[in-house]
Scaffold this motif. Structure first.
Motif, PDB file in Angstrom:
ATOM      1  N   MET A  68       0.824  -1.214   0.000  1.00  0.00           N
ATOM      2  CA  MET A  68       0.000   0.000   0.000  1.00  0.00           C
ATOM      3  C   MET A  68       0.855   1.259   0.000  1.00  0.00           C
ATOM      4  O   MET A  68       0.599   2.206  -0.772  1.00  0.00           O
ATOM      5  CB  MET A  68      -0.910   0.008   1.243  1.00  0.00           C
ATOM      6  CG  MET A  68      -1.731   1.280   1.412  1.00  0.00           C
ATOM      7  SD  MET A  68      -2.714   1.251   2.923  1.00  0.00           S
ATOM      8  CE  MET A  68      -3.946   0.031   2.500  1.00  0.00           C
ATOM      9  N   PHE A  69       1.897   1.299   0.845  1.00  0.00           N
ATOM     10  CA  PHE A  69       2.676   2.520   1.005  1.00  0.00           C
ATOM     11  C   PHE A  69       3.786   2.664  -0.031  1.00  0.00           C
ATOM     12  O   PHE A  69       4.278   3.777  -0.266  1.00  0.00           O
ATOM     13  CB  PHE A  69       3.279   2.580   2.407  1.00  0.00           C
ATOM     14  CG  PHE A  69       2.250   2.640   3.514  1.00  0.00           C
ATOM     15  CD1 PHE A  69       1.045   3.304   3.321  1.00  0.00           C
ATOM     16  CD2 PHE A  69       2.494   2.028   4.734  1.00  0.00           C
ATOM     17  CE1 PHE A  69       0.091   3.363   4.341  1.00  0.00           C
ATOM     18  CE2 PHE A  69       1.553   2.091   5.746  1.00  0.00           C
ATOM     19  CZ  PHE A  69       0.342   2.748   5.554  1.00  0.00           C
ATOM     20  N   LEU A  70       4.193   1.548  -0.642  1.00  0.00           N
ATOM     21  CA  LEU A  70       5.276   1.614  -1.619  1.00  0.00           C
ATOM     22  C   LEU A  70       4.764   1.547  -3.057  1.00  0.00           C
ATOM     23  O   LEU A  70       5.498   1.857  -3.996  1.00  0.00           O
ATOM     24  CB  LEU A  70       6.279   0.489  -1.380  1.00  0.00           C
ATOM     25  CG  LEU A  70       7.015   0.524  -0.028  1.00  0.00           C
ATOM     26  CD1 LEU A  70       7.929  -0.693   0.101  1.00  0.00           C
ATOM     27  CD2 LEU A  70       7.823   1.807   0.103  1.00  0.00           C
ATOM     28  N   GLY A  71       3.521   1.113  -3.206  1.00  0.00           N
ATOM     29  CA  GLY A  71       2.962   0.984  -4.541  1.00  0.00           C
ATOM     30  C   GLY A  71       2.264   2.258  -4.998  1.00  0.00           C
ATOM     31  O   GLY A  71       2.185   3.263  -4.271  1.00  0.00           O
ATOM     32  N   ASP A  72       1.713   2.203  -6.197  1.00  0.00           N
ATOM     33  CA  ASP A  72       1.050   3.384  -6.768  1.00  0.00           C
ATOM     34  C   ASP A  72      -0.437   3.342  -6.421  1.00  0.00           C
ATOM     35  O   ASP A  72      -1.300   3.112  -7.269  1.00  0.00           O
ATOM     36  CB  ASP A  72       1.253   3.405  -8.280  1.00  0.00           C
ATOM     37  CG  ASP A  72       0.745   4.714  -8.899  1.00  0.00           C
ATOM     38  OD1 ASP A  72       0.564   5.680  -8.131  1.00  0.00           O
ATOM     39  OD2 ASP A  72       0.532   4.741 -10.123  1.00  0.00           O
ATOM     40  N   ALA A  99      -3.701   5.174  -3.997  1.00  0.00           N
ATOM     41  CA  ALA A  99      -4.131   6.459  -3.433  1.00  0.00           C
ATOM     42  C   ALA A  99      -3.777   6.549  -1.954  1.00  0.00           C
ATOM     43  O   ALA A  99      -3.447   7.623  -1.441  1.00  0.00           O
ATOM     44  CB  ALA A  99      -5.636   6.622  -3.632  1.00  0.00           C
ATOM     45  N   GLU A 100      -3.846   5.380  -1.237  1.00  0.00           N
ATOM     46  CA  GLU A 100      -3.561   5.361   0.204  1.00  0.00           C
ATOM     47  C   GLU A 100      -2.128   5.794   0.507  1.00  0.00           C
ATOM     48  O   GLU A 100      -1.832   6.203   1.636  1.00  0.00           O
ATOM     49  CB  GLU A 100      -3.804   3.967   0.785  1.00  0.00           C
ATOM     50  CG  GLU A 100      -5.255   3.534   0.834  1.00  0.00           C
ATOM     51  CD  GLU A 100      -5.729   2.930  -0.474  1.00  0.00           C
ATOM     52  OE1 GLU A 100      -6.857   2.419  -0.523  1.00  0.00           O
ATOM     53  OE2 GLU A 100      -4.954   2.974  -1.464  1.00  0.00           O
ATOM     54  N   ARG A 101      -1.262   5.731  -0.494  1.00  0.00           N
ATOM     55  CA  ARG A 101       0.136   6.112  -0.275  1.00  0.00           C
ATOM     56  C   ARG A 101       0.247   7.561   0.171  1.00  0.00           C
ATOM     57  O   ARG A 101       1.164   7.919   0.912  1.00  0.00           O
ATOM     58  CB  ARG A 101       0.928   5.872  -1.564  1.00  0.00           C
ATOM     59  CG  ARG A 101       2.399   6.238  -1.456  1.00  0.00           C
ATOM     60  CD  ARG A 101       3.143   5.858  -2.717  1.00  0.00           C
ATOM     61  NE  ARG A 101       4.575   6.130  -2.584  1.00  0.00           N
ATOM     62  CZ  ARG A 101       5.481   5.805  -3.512  1.00  0.00           C
ATOM     63  NH1 ARG A 101       5.100   5.165  -4.611  1.00  0.00           N
ATOM     64  NH2 ARG A 101       6.758   6.094  -3.331  1.00  0.00           N
ATOM     65  N   ARG A 102      -0.709   8.371  -0.282  1.00  0.00           N
ATOM     66  CA  ARG A 102      -0.652   9.799   0.012  1.00  0.00           C
ATOM     67  C   ARG A 102      -1.682  10.215   1.054  1.00  0.00           C
ATOM     68  O   ARG A 102      -1.785  11.383   1.387  1.00  0.00           O
ATOM     69  CB  ARG A 102      -0.853  10.588  -1.280  1.00  0.00           C
ATOM     70  CG  ARG A 102       0.291  10.414  -2.273  1.00  0.00           C
ATOM     71  CD  ARG A 102      -0.019  11.033  -3.609  1.00  0.00           C
ATOM     72  NE  ARG A 102      -1.050  10.271  -4.315  1.00  0.00           N
ATOM     73  CZ  ARG A 102      -0.805   9.175  -5.036  1.00  0.00           C
ATOM     74  NH1 ARG A 102       0.445   8.715  -5.131  1.00  0.00           N
ATOM     75  NH2 ARG A 102      -1.774   8.550  -5.659  1.00  0.00           N
ATOM     76  N   GLN A 103      -2.431   9.249   1.558  1.00  0.00           N
ATOM     77  CA  GLN A 103      -3.451   9.564   2.549  1.00  0.00           C
ATOM     78  C   GLN A 103      -2.889   9.440   3.964  1.00  0.00           C
ATOM     79  O   GLN A 103      -2.038   8.589   4.234  1.00  0.00           O
ATOM     80  CB  GLN A 103      -4.655   8.630   2.395  1.00  0.00           C
ATOM     81  CG  GLN A 103      -5.403   8.819   1.074  1.00  0.00           C
ATOM     82  CD  GLN A 103      -6.521   7.801   0.898  1.00  0.00           C
ATOM     83  OE1 GLN A 103      -6.684   6.905   1.716  1.00  0.00           O
ATOM     84  NE2 GLN A 103      -7.290   7.957  -0.168  1.00  0.00           N
ATOM     85  N   THR A 104      -3.397  10.272   4.847  1.00  0.00           N
ATOM     86  CA  THR A 104      -2.942  10.203   6.243  1.00  0.00           C
ATOM     87  C   THR A 104      -3.849   9.310   7.090  1.00  0.00           C
ATOM     88  O   THR A 104      -3.487   8.944   8.210  1.00  0.00           O
ATOM     89  CB  THR A 104      -2.905  11.605   6.862  1.00  0.00           C
ATOM     90  OG1 THR A 104      -4.204  12.208   6.751  1.00  0.00           O
ATOM     91  CG2 THR A 104      -1.877  12.482   6.147  1.00  0.00           C
ATOM     92  N   GLU A 105      -5.038   9.010   6.573  1.00  0.00           N
ATOM     93  CA  GLU A 105      -5.943   8.091   7.255  1.00  0.00           C
ATOM     94  C   GLU A 105      -6.273   6.927   6.319  1.00  0.00           C
ATOM     95  O   GLU A 105      -6.627   7.135   5.165  1.00  0.00           O
ATOM     96  CB  GLU A 105      -7.232   8.783   7.696  1.00  0.00           C
ATOM     97  CG  GLU A 105      -7.061   9.725   8.863  1.00  0.00           C
ATOM     98  CD  GLU A 105      -8.396  10.135   9.465  1.00  0.00           C
ATOM     99  OE1 GLU A 105      -9.444   9.610   9.013  1.00  0.00           O
ATOM    100  OE2 GLU A 105      -8.404  10.957  10.393  1.00  0.00           O
TER     101      GLU A 105
END
Length: 600
Positions: A58-62, A64-70
């Motif tokens: 989630m955090f390393l892939g492309d 949307a959650e990569r840029r979300q804080t929640e």
């Protein structure tokens, strides 16, 4: 290359993890909030990504959650997520026993692979006949082959009990087929397997009729009595098909041979060795001093593999103790141990070195250990004086005034019997009536249970003494007189009994053997070749297709006697299955394979 100076701090990793956990609790430097059912968990992306495959992608892939804080999570429960986040920071996960499956499910979804592995291992150690079908479905859902294998194997070994549950009736055809295909089915014969299949099919015959032949193909049809099962086969509308199938299956060794995996295993425990002190090499023990050593070690023999394996040691060292099962509980009863003041002495009489025991312990298969929480007997007994019948342990022995020493064979008090039974539900020994009078020699007596009756055999010096007890009626009675006499030819000779089918077999290490049929009330006498070593115990395999053999324990191994060969004086050796160690006088009994599933 220039010389480098290296500096390191011991425990740096622990300090780093501790600091990160502190930051999380104070919400300092946290860059993500995980939200589950309204519960908010502050964390650091780098920590979650390093432990969880789900968060790493989630955090390393492309995404949307990569840029979300929640991050909103679904298909998981809040309590399990809280535990998993704690695990990410501390390496420890703790939850209630009833919540392990939920934790497993959440860990599987979030790809906390190490937690999944640990949950699976924990569930495998807690699998038993009461939960194996449920956990089998759970394992199937998450494709956990290890857990699935343990569940299927446990269900197979306990198939008769499992088939009486609602969960069994709800099994899918594939799940049942997987269980029936195992060689470990705990049945006394293949007719029981046939009844298991019939019960499942008839529960919803309209939709399950199509699975009947597939499931029946897993029954070893050449081993069933077609006439006895004809009504059942007609009801399932497969009588002709089964008849044709029997002919074909008889050609295959796999379907024409009895199942070996369901055989019970032979457990031996305790034991002693008696000799001169110089053999021990103990300082201060002279060449003329004698010693007695009693052990608490245990091991079991698997006839299907012809191998010995270790078993958890007893709490107390015991020799000549009884081993009985009541339901699914295993008990070690009485026996003898080394007298605290006479382990080493100048006396050459073994009886002066040992001390009779009243204590009892039970084996807890879930904890994989023996536990000494059973109420002691009112009087010491050896193993050949106890047996299990009607859900209780019966102990029968002389009732002397002296409670700490064996009664001598010529003691007049041997005519007074002490009979008591242990109730597992109440954890106490209950007194029962004794026969009015009987010449009973402690060294020669042995008891056995058959058809809800307790039988006692003994040498009264002139005839082959025997009497039986009805626990339901609390009544002693004589039964068919034996048409022969028996008495020991030496003090080292031991007597023991074993029941097979409807017969009790009485053995003496002096090569005497007799059997009594509870159906015909008839006696038979056999002669055996003298045993090379004096055996102490005997057991009969309880597995399907192998109920016609005795396994006799010697100091150095196991001997096998075929029931059909008794009249032919046949005594065979079963492989190179020597007992490890040097101890003699093991207690022994065949026990259900269930007791050793977690040890295999």
């Amino acid at each position: 290359m220039a010389e480098a100076a290296v500096f390191s701090t011991e425990g740096h990793t622990s300090l780093l993890v501790s600091a990160l956990q502190s930051f999380r609790k104070s919400k300092d430097l946290c860059d993500v909030v995980v939200v589950v059912d309204g519960h908010r968990f502050h964390a650091h992306r780098i920590v979650l990504a390093s432990i969880s495959g789900y968060f790493s992608a989630m955090f390393l892939g492309d995404f949307a959650e990569r840029r979300q804080t929640e991050i909103m999570l679904h298909n998981v429960d809040a309590a399990s997520v809280a535990t998993l986040i704690d695990y990410a920071y501390t390496g420890k996960a703790q939850c209630a026993v009833d919540d392990v499956e939920r934790l497993y499910a959440s860990a599987h979804f979030l790809q906390f692979d190490d937690v999944v592995t640990k949950c699976s291992k924990w569930l495998r150690t807690r699998t038993d006949s009461s939960n194996c079908l449920h956990l089998g479905l759970f394992a199937d859902q998450y494709n956990d082959s290890l857990l699935m294998s343990v569940c299927d194997r446990t269900a197979a070994v306990n198939i008769v009990d499992v088939a009486g549950t609602d969960k069994f009736l709800a099994l899918s055809a594939d799940h049942l087929r997987r269980i029936l295909a195992l060689d470990e089915l705990g049945v006394k014969d293949e007719e029981e397997v046939l009844h298991v299949v019939s019960k499942w099919v008839k529960h919803d015959y309209e939709s399950r009729e199509k699975h009947t032949k597939v499931l029946l193909s897993l029954v070893r049809l050449p081993l069933i009595d077609l006439e006895k099962c004809e009504a059942l086969l007609m009801e399932l509308q497969v009588r002709e098909w089964v008849t044709e199938r029997v002919t074909e299956d008889a050609k295959s060794e796999a379907t024409a041979s009895p199942r070996t995996g369901c055989q019970d295993v032979l457990l031996v425990f305790g034991g002693d060795v008696f000799g001169k002190g110089w053999r021990v090499g103990k300082e201060g023990i002279g060449e003329d001093d004698y010693y007695c050593i009693v052990s608490n070690e245990a091991m079991y023999y698997d006839p299907s593999q012809d191998v010995w394996s270790s078993f958890p040691s007893l709490v107390e060292p015991r020799s000549r103790a009884g081993l009985v099962t009541v339901g699914d509980v295993l008990y070690a009863v009485g026996g003898e141990t080394v007298h605290p003041d006479c382990a080493y002495s100048e006396t050459e009489d073994r009886e002066d070195h040992i001390y009779p025991m009243k204590t009892v312990e039970r084996y807890d298969s879930k904890q994989n250990r023996w536990i000494a929480d059973v109420e002691p007997m009112s009087h010491p007994r050896r193993g050949n004086e106890v047996t299990s019948c009607l859900g209780r342990i019966f102990g029968i022995s002389p009732n002397p005034k002296k409670q700490h020493y064996w009664v001598k064979a010529d003691d007049p008090e041997t005519k007074n019997w002490l009979v008591e039974a242990y109730s597992p539900e109440e954890n106490r020994w209950i007194p029962f009536s004794s026969p009015s009078e009987c010449t009973y020699r402690l060294e020669d007596a042995t008891v056995a249970a058959l058809s809800d009756q307790v039988y006692v055999f003994y040498d009264d010096g002139d005839t082959f003494g025997h009497i039986r007890y009805d626990p339901i009626e609390d009544r002693w009675q004589s039964f068919s007189p034996a048409p022969f006499s028996f008495h020991r030819t030496s003090e080292t000779e031991h007597n023991f009994t074993v029941t097979i089918n409807d017969n009790i077999y009485f053995f003496s290490s002096g090569a005497f053997c007799a059997s009594f049929s509870s159906k015909s009330e008839q006696w038979s006498k056999f002669s055996l070749e003298p045993f090379e070593w004096s055996p102490w115990a005997v057991g009969a395999v309880g597995g399907a297709g192998d109920r016609d053999k005795f396994y006799i324990i010697f100091r150095y191994g196991v001997r096998v006697i075929n029931v059909d060969s008794l009249s032919k004086r046949a005594l065979m050796k079963s492989g190179e299955n020597y007992l490890p160690g040097r101890l003699m006088h093991y207690g022994a009994k065949f026990i259900s394979r269930n007791f050793v599933l977690n040890l295999m």
